[in-house]
Design a protein around this motif. Structure first.
Motif, PDB file in Angstrom:
ATOM      1  N   ASP A   1       5.644  -9.095   4.749  1.00  0.00           N
ATOM      2  CA  ASP A   1       6.822  -8.997   3.883  1.00  0.00           C
ATOM      3  C   ASP A   1       6.984  -7.572   3.350  1.00  0.00           C
ATOM      4  O   ASP A   1       6.214  -6.673   3.684  1.00  0.00           O
ATOM      5  CB  ASP A   1       6.730 -10.010   2.749  1.00  0.00           C
ATOM      6  CG  ASP A   1       5.520  -9.774   1.844  1.00  0.00           C
ATOM      7  OD1 ASP A   1       4.771  -8.804   2.050  1.00  0.00           O
ATOM      8  OD2 ASP A   1       5.333 -10.580   0.909  1.00  0.00           O
ATOM      9  N   TYR A   2       8.013  -7.382   2.523  1.00  0.00           N
ATOM     10  CA  TYR A   2       8.281  -6.060   1.953  1.00  0.00           C
ATOM     11  C   TYR A   2       7.056  -5.493   1.226  1.00  0.00           C
ATOM     12  O   TYR A   2       6.716  -4.330   1.378  1.00  0.00           O
ATOM     13  CB  TYR A   2       9.437  -6.136   0.949  1.00  0.00           C
ATOM     14  CG  TYR A   2      10.816  -6.148   1.550  1.00  0.00           C
ATOM     15  CD1 TYR A   2      11.368  -4.992   2.086  1.00  0.00           C
ATOM     16  CD2 TYR A   2      11.587  -7.299   1.542  1.00  0.00           C
ATOM     17  CE1 TYR A   2      12.646  -4.984   2.606  1.00  0.00           C
ATOM     18  CE2 TYR A   2      12.875  -7.309   2.065  1.00  0.00           C
ATOM     19  CZ  TYR A   2      13.398  -6.139   2.590  1.00  0.00           C
ATOM     20  OH  TYR A   2      14.661  -6.137   3.101  1.00  0.00           O
ATOM     21  N   THR A   3       6.418  -6.332   0.424  1.00  0.00           N
ATOM     22  CA  THR A   3       5.299  -5.868  -0.400  1.00  0.00           C
ATOM     23  C   THR A   3       4.171  -5.327   0.460  1.00  0.00           C
ATOM     24  O   THR A   3       3.659  -4.225   0.226  1.00  0.00           O
ATOM     25  CB  THR A   3       4.796  -7.014  -1.301  1.00  0.00           C
ATOM     26  OG1 THR A   3       5.892  -7.510  -2.064  1.00  0.00           O
ATOM     27  CG2 THR A   3       3.696  -6.540  -2.222  1.00  0.00           C
ATOM     28  N   GLU A   4       3.770  -6.101   1.468  1.00  0.00           N
ATOM     29  CA  GLU A   4       2.667  -5.672   2.335  1.00  0.00           C
ATOM     30  C   GLU A   4       3.076  -4.484   3.197  1.00  0.00           C
ATOM     31  O   GLU A   4       2.291  -3.569   3.426  1.00  0.00           O
ATOM     32  CB  GLU A   4       2.207  -6.844   3.207  1.00  0.00           C
ATOM     33  CG  GLU A   4       1.077  -6.504   4.152  1.00  0.00           C
ATOM     34  CD  GLU A   4      -0.230  -6.102   3.464  1.00  0.00           C
ATOM     35  OE1 GLU A   4      -1.095  -5.528   4.144  1.00  0.00           O
ATOM     36  OE2 GLU A   4      -0.391  -6.361   2.262  1.00  0.00           O
ATOM     37  N   ALA A   5       4.319  -4.473   3.686  1.00  0.00           N
ATOM     38  CA  ALA A   5       4.792  -3.340   4.496  1.00  0.00           C
ATOM     39  C   ALA A   5       4.768  -2.057   3.671  1.00  0.00           C
ATOM     40  O   ALA A   5       4.317  -1.008   4.146  1.00  0.00           O
ATOM     41  CB  ALA A   5       6.201  -3.618   5.016  1.00  0.00           C
ATOM     42  N   ALA A   6       5.237  -2.145   2.435  1.00  0.00           N
ATOM     43  CA  ALA A   6       5.230  -0.965   1.557  1.00  0.00           C
ATOM     44  C   ALA A   6       3.807  -0.509   1.284  1.00  0.00           C
ATOM     45  O   ALA A   6       3.514   0.686   1.275  1.00  0.00           O
ATOM     46  CB  ALA A   6       5.953  -1.290   0.255  1.00  0.00           C
ATOM     47  N   ARG A   7       2.907  -1.466   1.088  1.00  0.00           N
ATOM     48  CA  ARG A   7       1.503  -1.108   0.855  1.00  0.00           C
ATOM     49  C   ARG A   7       0.915  -0.395   2.067  1.00  0.00           C
ATOM     50  O   ARG A   7       0.266   0.628   1.937  1.00  0.00           O
ATOM     51  CB  ARG A   7       0.683  -2.364   0.532  1.00  0.00           C
ATOM     52  CG  ARG A   7      -0.748  -2.044   0.069  1.00  0.00           C
ATOM     53  CD  ARG A   7      -1.638  -3.269   0.052  1.00  0.00           C
ATOM     54  NE  ARG A   7      -1.934  -3.773   1.368  1.00  0.00           N
ATOM     55  CZ  ARG A   7      -2.782  -3.197   2.242  1.00  0.00           C
ATOM     56  NH1 ARG A   7      -3.395  -2.096   1.937  1.00  0.00           N
ATOM     57  NH2 ARG A   7      -2.996  -3.742   3.418  1.00  0.00           N
ATOM     58  N   ARG A   8       1.183  -0.923   3.260  1.00  0.00           N
ATOM     59  CA  ARG A   8       0.638  -0.308   4.479  1.00  0.00           C
ATOM     60  C   ARG A   8       1.232   1.073   4.741  1.00  0.00           C
ATOM     61  O   ARG A   8       0.553   1.953   5.259  1.00  0.00           O
ATOM     62  CB  ARG A   8       0.890  -1.211   5.685  1.00  0.00           C
ATOM     63  CG  ARG A   8       0.048  -2.452   5.683  1.00  0.00           C
ATOM     64  CD  ARG A   8       0.224  -3.209   6.975  1.00  0.00           C
ATOM     65  NE  ARG A   8      -0.437  -4.500   6.938  1.00  0.00           N
ATOM     66  CZ  ARG A   8      -0.465  -5.328   7.966  1.00  0.00           C
ATOM     67  NH1 ARG A   8       0.129  -5.016   9.095  1.00  0.00           N
ATOM     68  NH2 ARG A   8      -1.081  -6.477   7.856  1.00  0.00           N
ATOM     69  N   LEU A   9       2.498   1.255   4.399  1.00  0.00           N
ATOM     70  CA  LEU A   9       3.147   2.561   4.606  1.00  0.00           C
ATOM     71  C   LEU A   9       2.914   3.516   3.437  1.00  0.00           C
ATOM     72  O   LEU A   9       3.282   4.687   3.507  1.00  0.00           O
ATOM     73  CB  LEU A   9       4.660   2.370   4.805  1.00  0.00           C
ATOM     74  CG  LEU A   9       5.079   1.688   6.102  1.00  0.00           C
ATOM     75  CD1 LEU A   9       6.550   1.309   6.046  1.00  0.00           C
ATOM     76  CD2 LEU A   9       4.792   2.581   7.296  1.00  0.00           C
ATOM     77  N   ASN A  10       2.319   2.994   2.367  1.00  0.00           N
ATOM     78  CA  ASN A  10       2.028   3.788   1.168  1.00  0.00           C
ATOM     79  C   ASN A  10       3.303   4.365   0.552  1.00  0.00           C
ATOM     80  O   ASN A  10       3.395   5.552   0.256  1.00  0.00           O
ATOM     81  CB  ASN A  10       1.017   4.892   1.481  1.00  0.00           C
ATOM     82  CG  ASN A  10       0.393   5.457   0.233  1.00  0.00           C
ATOM     83  OD1 ASN A  10       0.310   4.776  -0.781  1.00  0.00           O
ATOM     84  ND2 ASN A  10      -0.018   6.706   0.294  1.00  0.00           N
ATOM     85  N   ILE A  11       4.309   3.495   0.436  1.00  0.00           N
ATOM     86  CA  ILE A  11       5.596   3.879  -0.148  1.00  0.00           C
ATOM     87  C   ILE A  11       6.033   2.791  -1.122  1.00  0.00           C
ATOM     88  O   ILE A  11       5.532   1.669  -1.062  1.00  0.00           O
ATOM     89  CB  ILE A  11       6.690   4.072   0.937  1.00  0.00           C
ATOM     90  CG1 ILE A  11       6.874   2.785   1.747  1.00  0.00           C
ATOM     91  CG2 ILE A  11       6.365   5.245   1.842  1.00  0.00           C
ATOM     92  CD1 ILE A  11       8.036   2.841   2.704  1.00  0.00           C
ATOM     93  N   PRO A  12       6.988   3.090  -1.994  1.00  0.00           N
ATOM     94  CA  PRO A  12       7.478   2.048  -2.907  1.00  0.00           C
ATOM     95  C   PRO A  12       8.268   0.970  -2.153  1.00  0.00           C
ATOM     96  O   PRO A  12       9.017   1.274  -1.224  1.00  0.00           O
ATOM     97  CB  PRO A  12       8.402   2.806  -3.864  1.00  0.00           C
ATOM     98  CG  PRO A  12       8.079   4.248  -3.692  1.00  0.00           C
ATOM     99  CD  PRO A  12       7.527   4.409  -2.312  1.00  0.00           C
ATOM    100  N   GLU A  13       8.094  -0.257  -2.572  1.00  0.00           N
ATOM    101  CA  GLU A  13       8.824  -1.375  -1.962  1.00  0.00           C
ATOM    102  C   GLU A  13      10.333  -1.162  -2.091  1.00  0.00           C
ATOM    103  O   GLU A  13      11.107  -1.478  -1.178  1.00  0.00           O
ATOM    104  CB  GLU A  13       8.406  -2.677  -2.642  1.00  0.00           C
ATOM    105  CG  GLU A  13       9.040  -3.900  -2.054  1.00  0.00           C
ATOM    106  CD  GLU A  13       8.560  -5.177  -2.734  1.00  0.00           C
ATOM    107  OE1 GLU A  13       9.343  -6.147  -2.701  1.00  0.00           O
ATOM    108  OE2 GLU A  13       7.451  -5.201  -3.289  1.00  0.00           O
ATOM    109  N   LYS A  14      10.763  -0.620  -3.211  1.00  0.00           N
ATOM    110  CA  LYS A  14      12.191  -0.376  -3.454  1.00  0.00           C
ATOM    111  C   LYS A  14      12.776   0.535  -2.369  1.00  0.00           C
ATOM    112  O   LYS A  14      13.913   0.349  -1.933  1.00  0.00           O
ATOM    113  CB  LYS A  14      12.369   0.258  -4.836  1.00  0.00           C
ATOM    114  CG  LYS A  14      13.802   0.508  -5.203  1.00  0.00           C
ATOM    115  CD  LYS A  14      13.906   1.119  -6.594  1.00  0.00           C
ATOM    116  CE  LYS A  14      15.363   1.412  -6.900  1.00  0.00           C
ATOM    117  NZ  LYS A  14      15.525   2.082  -8.190  1.00  0.00           N
TER     118      LYS A  14
END
Length: 129
Positions: free
Chosen positions: A50-63
């Motif tokens: 999901d957005y949360t995990e994708a943002a975590r893996r890319l090291n960027i804000p979910e927003k």
């Protein structure tokens, strides 16, 4: 070998004498961030994240992901958005910055391309004092 409450091995007498096992144990603790092995394996085996995990893996804000979703690779199942590993790699590649390897360094005394820039013709409001 004893286990940390989160399920990761901790050093005891058998690992204390083996520096390779000490290093491996430390790496496992860093990778799992305190998660137990089952949770980690379940998360790694997920087909889409999901957005949360994708943002975590890319090291960027979910927003940031949510605001640009229309221009980013992703999976859409009805109203649900997911990201596969290849989507995350593609997003990362889209924003890769690579210096121009053919560019020549500016020698002292030469005019750089920045020096040849001209101001825009757009009018700018000036503050009056």
């Amino acid at each position: 070998m004893r286990h940390h409450p989160a399920g990761t091995p901790t050093a005891d007498a058998s690992t204390a004498s083996n520096p390779d096992l000490q290093g491996l144990t430390a790496i496992l603790r860093l990778i799992t961030n305190g998660e137990d092995a089952n949770t980690l394996l379940r998360r790694l085996a997920t087909l889409h994240v999901d957005y949360t995990e994708a943002a975590r893996r890319l090291n960027i804000p979910e927003k940031w992901l949510r605001e640009r979703i229309s221009s980013l690779p992703h999976r859409k199942m009805g109203k649900f958005v997911g990201f596969a590993d290849e989507d995350l790699r593609a997003i990362s590649e889209m924003y890769a910055v690579r210096p121009d390897l053919n560019a020549k360094p500016i020698a002292t005394g030469q005019i750089s391309t920045a020096a040849t820039l001209t101001p825009s013709r757009r009018s700018r409001s000036r503050s009056r004092s």
